[in-house]
Design a protein around this motif. Sequence first.
Motif, PDB file in Angstrom:
ATOM      1  N   ASP A 323     -43.006  62.434  21.643  1.00 32.47           N
ATOM      2  CA  ASP A 323     -42.169  63.351  20.883  1.00 32.47           C
ATOM      3  C   ASP A 323     -40.809  62.695  20.596  1.00 32.47           C
ATOM      4  O   ASP A 323     -40.038  62.422  21.520  1.00 32.47           O
ATOM      5  CB  ASP A 323     -41.964  64.641  21.676  1.00 32.47           C
ATOM      6  CG  ASP A 323     -41.195  65.683  20.873  1.00 32.47           C
ATOM      7  OD1 ASP A 323     -40.755  65.363  19.753  1.00 32.47           O
ATOM      8  OD2 ASP A 323     -41.048  66.811  21.381  1.00 32.47           O
ATOM      9  N   SER A 325     -38.090  63.836  19.698  1.00 29.61           N
ATOM     10  CA  SER A 325     -36.916  64.579  20.156  1.00 29.61           C
ATOM     11  C   SER A 325     -36.505  64.172  21.567  1.00 29.61           C
ATOM     12  O   SER A 325     -35.392  64.482  22.005  1.00 29.61           O
ATOM     13  CB  SER A 325     -37.197  66.080  20.104  1.00 29.61           C
ATOM     14  OG  SER A 325     -38.210  66.448  21.038  1.00 29.61           O
ATOM     15  N   GLU A 390     -32.709  56.947  11.328  1.00 27.55           N
ATOM     16  CA  GLU A 390     -32.993  58.314  11.735  1.00 27.55           C
ATOM     17  C   GLU A 390     -34.315  58.359  12.495  1.00 27.55           C
ATOM     18  O   GLU A 390     -35.205  57.531  12.283  1.00 27.55           O
ATOM     19  CB  GLU A 390     -33.066  59.242  10.513  1.00 27.55           C
ATOM     20  CG  GLU A 390     -31.811  59.248   9.653  1.00 27.55           C
ATOM     21  CD  GLU A 390     -30.632  59.871  10.362  1.00 27.55           C
ATOM     22  OE1 GLU A 390     -30.859  60.666  11.312  1.00 27.55           O
ATOM     23  OE2 GLU A 390     -29.473  59.580   9.972  1.00 27.55           O
ATOM     24  N   THR A 393     -40.237  61.870  11.798  1.00 34.35           N
ATOM     25  CA  THR A 393     -40.831  63.182  12.041  1.00 34.35           C
ATOM     26  C   THR A 393     -42.223  62.976  12.631  1.00 34.35           C
ATOM     27  O   THR A 393     -42.864  61.953  12.410  1.00 34.35           O
ATOM     28  CB  THR A 393     -40.926  63.989  10.742  1.00 34.35           C
ATOM     29  OG1 THR A 393     -41.703  63.252   9.787  1.00 34.35           O
ATOM     30  CG2 THR A 393     -39.541  64.244  10.165  1.00 34.35           C
ATOM     31  N   TRP A 394     -42.670  63.958  13.379  1.00 35.20           N
ATOM     32  CA  TRP A 394     -43.911  63.821  14.150  1.00 35.20           C
ATOM     33  C   TRP A 394     -44.811  65.011  13.848  1.00 35.20           C
ATOM     34  O   TRP A 394     -44.355  66.168  13.828  1.00 35.20           O
ATOM     35  CB  TRP A 394     -43.562  63.759  15.637  1.00 35.20           C
ATOM     36  CG  TRP A 394     -44.708  63.567  16.574  1.00 35.20           C
ATOM     37  CD1 TRP A 394     -45.731  62.683  16.437  1.00 35.20           C
ATOM     38  CD2 TRP A 394     -44.922  64.242  17.811  1.00 35.20           C
ATOM     39  NE1 TRP A 394     -46.583  62.761  17.504  1.00 35.20           N
ATOM     40  CE2 TRP A 394     -46.105  63.716  18.372  1.00 35.20           C
ATOM     41  CE3 TRP A 394     -44.227  65.241  18.506  1.00 35.20           C
ATOM     42  CZ2 TRP A 394     -46.622  64.156  19.591  1.00 35.20           C
ATOM     43  CZ3 TRP A 394     -44.730  65.668  19.721  1.00 35.20           C
ATOM     44  CH2 TRP A 394     -45.917  65.137  20.246  1.00 35.20           C
ATOM     45  N   ASP A 395     -46.099  64.720  13.614  1.00 34.41           N
ATOM     46  CA  ASP A 395     -47.013  65.813  13.302  1.00 34.41           C
ATOM     47  C   ASP A 395     -47.659  66.423  14.541  1.00 34.41           C
ATOM     48  O   ASP A 395     -48.532  67.281  14.444  1.00 34.41           O
ATOM     49  CB  ASP A 395     -48.098  65.354  12.322  1.00 34.41           C
ATOM     50  CG  ASP A 395     -49.021  64.284  12.911  1.00 34.41           C
ATOM     51  OD1 ASP A 395     -48.921  63.999  14.130  1.00 34.41           O
ATOM     52  OD2 ASP A 395     -49.849  63.732  12.151  1.00 34.41           O
ATOM     53  N   TYR A 406     -46.549  59.505  12.734  1.00 37.99           N
ATOM     54  CA  TYR A 406     -45.108  59.513  12.490  1.00 37.99           C
ATOM     55  C   TYR A 406     -44.820  59.237  11.017  1.00 37.99           C
ATOM     56  O   TYR A 406     -45.458  58.386  10.388  1.00 37.99           O
ATOM     57  CB  TYR A 406     -44.410  58.478  13.372  1.00 37.99           C
ATOM     58  CG  TYR A 406     -44.599  58.776  14.843  1.00 37.99           C
ATOM     59  CD1 TYR A 406     -43.732  59.628  15.512  1.00 37.99           C
ATOM     60  CD2 TYR A 406     -45.678  58.238  15.544  1.00 37.99           C
ATOM     61  CE1 TYR A 406     -43.917  59.928  16.848  1.00 37.99           C
ATOM     62  CE2 TYR A 406     -45.875  58.532  16.887  1.00 37.99           C
ATOM     63  CZ  TYR A 406     -44.995  59.381  17.530  1.00 37.99           C
ATOM     64  OH  TYR A 406     -45.186  59.685  18.850  1.00 37.99           O
ATOM     65  N   ASP A 407     -43.864  59.969  10.486  1.00 35.73           N
ATOM     66  CA  ASP A 407     -43.533  59.839   9.076  1.00 35.73           C
ATOM     67  C   ASP A 407     -42.050  59.520   8.952  1.00 35.73           C
ATOM     68  O   ASP A 407     -41.216  60.101   9.648  1.00 35.73           O
ATOM     69  CB  ASP A 407     -43.862  61.134   8.326  1.00 35.73           C
ATOM     70  CG  ASP A 407     -43.677  60.964   6.817  1.00 35.73           C
ATOM     71  OD1 ASP A 407     -43.824  59.834   6.337  1.00 35.73           O
ATOM     72  OD2 ASP A 407     -43.391  61.972   6.142  1.00 35.73           O
ATOM     73  N   THR A 408     -41.737  58.605   8.062  1.00 36.02           N
ATOM     74  CA  THR A 408     -40.352  58.233   7.801  1.00 36.02           C
ATOM     75  C   THR A 408     -40.131  58.188   6.298  1.00 36.02           C
ATOM     76  O   THR A 408     -41.076  58.233   5.510  1.00 36.02           O
ATOM     77  CB  THR A 408     -40.019  56.852   8.389  1.00 36.02           C
ATOM     78  OG1 THR A 408     -40.900  55.873   7.793  1.00 36.02           O
ATOM     79  CG2 THR A 408     -40.205  56.838   9.891  1.00 36.02           C
TER      80      THR A 408
END
Length: 555
Positions: A323, A325, A390, A393-395, A406-408
């Motif tokens: 994660d 975060s 940055e 984001t994680w699905d 993971y998406d950037t």
Amino acid sequence: MQNWAQVTQGMLYDAGDDVQPVGYDCTTGVTCTMIHGEDIIDFGDNLEDYYDEENVLRPANWDNTGLTGFNPADTKSFFLGYIRETDVTVEDEIKNAQIDFDYDLDAFGITSVEFGVKTSTRTKFVDNQAYNYTSVAEGSVVEQPDGTLVTIVSGTMMDITGDLIAGEPMEYDNFMESLGYAASSATSGWAPIDIKKARESLLGADDLVRDVDNTETRSADIDTSAAYLKFNFEALDGALTGDIGLRYVKTEVEANGYNGFSFYGDPNRPQFEFDFNRVTLRDLRNTDLPECRPFTPSMEGGGYNNKYQRVDGLGWDTSAGPDPSTWVRIPDQGACHDPEYATFAQAYDDFLNDETNTLTRPANADYGINWFNMWMYTDVRGSRFYAYDELPTWDGGFAPNDTTPYDTTPVNKSLKSTPTSGTHSYSNVLPSLNLNYAFSDEMIGRFAISKTMTRPEIDLLRPYYKVTEGGYWGSGNPNVGSVRSYNTQLEPLTSNNLDLSFEWYFSETGMLSVALYRKDMSNFTDLQTSNEYILDVRDDSVNPASVNDLSDDSR
């Protein structure tokens, strides 16, 4: 068009003895024959990357089957690999105003006086873009259970296959007949690309990458003002005529553009960050430096550890789990050494300096050196797919061997530019004297001295330099990169001229002449080359204002 994404080495290996040859058959006679396969590739059940029954990520072409590496009739096996589009705008405007006077005078041998003034403004704007459409997505580097590394590439252009953009077959039926080749499927029936279809298919893609090079945008203004005075005279009963004059010219130049940097990336796989700073590699082998932070993967050991655990201040400590975060920044380590790499480098040095020829070349694997544990040392500052500022984001999913969950939003940092401008002004005084003497009605002698000037080409006045890294980061050769610059401070070419001639008009339709001239010219525009060390311009804070500030004087 390319077909490597559909025609894989594994597919041809599986074909075994049934593989259909491609190339030239020179066993049939004096003329070699072009041959190719006729099999049509079967794309299998998976048209996108997938996980097999063993939960191993496979590229979409993994289950492709076929018997040939090239069949020109199998248009679906080819995909669009590259499109280049030029977009050139040139605006060149000249405005001038002048007033001239001619006053007849008969005094002291002077027959007339000419004088006047002129102002001129030239403005030129050039935007010369060449867009290279690649639209390759970021991709993934995957470690298979057997330890092998597989690169998974993707992108819109791979989805634009030949059958979607094929044009009408070529009408020629005698291609290469003059060279002794009979018509065959290798020389006729080919379907060319319909470039309009290809462009329309591509421009609608969400992941289209358009590389705008600001260094190809520039403007220049040249303002000139001039005044002249000339006396025409006559003497010796008209046998001697001529003129003497003086011209004053003032020129002001203002130019605007961009300094720029084009950073090296693997030309075949720019989406993967394979570029090493050679200074970093030097430090990694220096055991006098502190040891680099050890690689600390999370318990799951996911592929995200390999990409995001970096030592240059751009990485994240992923040891808490998948994660993002829970991740925290890893501070910049500064210069440090890697024990495994240092051991490998020493072994390689020993091999290179082995005068007995008894040592074998050390292999990366024998020292635990592979792409994954070296990724954290690569230089990503000039990456075309930079995504480290940055958190991704994680699905919520987990993939043990890659970063698919993971998406950037990658940023293209392979091109960097900064606005620049330059001004220059200069004045020229240009005298002239012309004499003509008539020895007779048939023979005339002429004498002239003058000073003239020619301004530099307006396109050479760009306040610009551009650094192109070439293959330095990939090859280690520091001489393949280049810096190109222009110069707003160019002076005009000036020439001191002497002309002497004699003319004999021996008939109404014929003449014989002989002339001697000399030109003493200065301020030629010249091209100079030199080898220099330059600053580390991959650092965003390093933006030298001019090419003179680019050199690294500490070397």
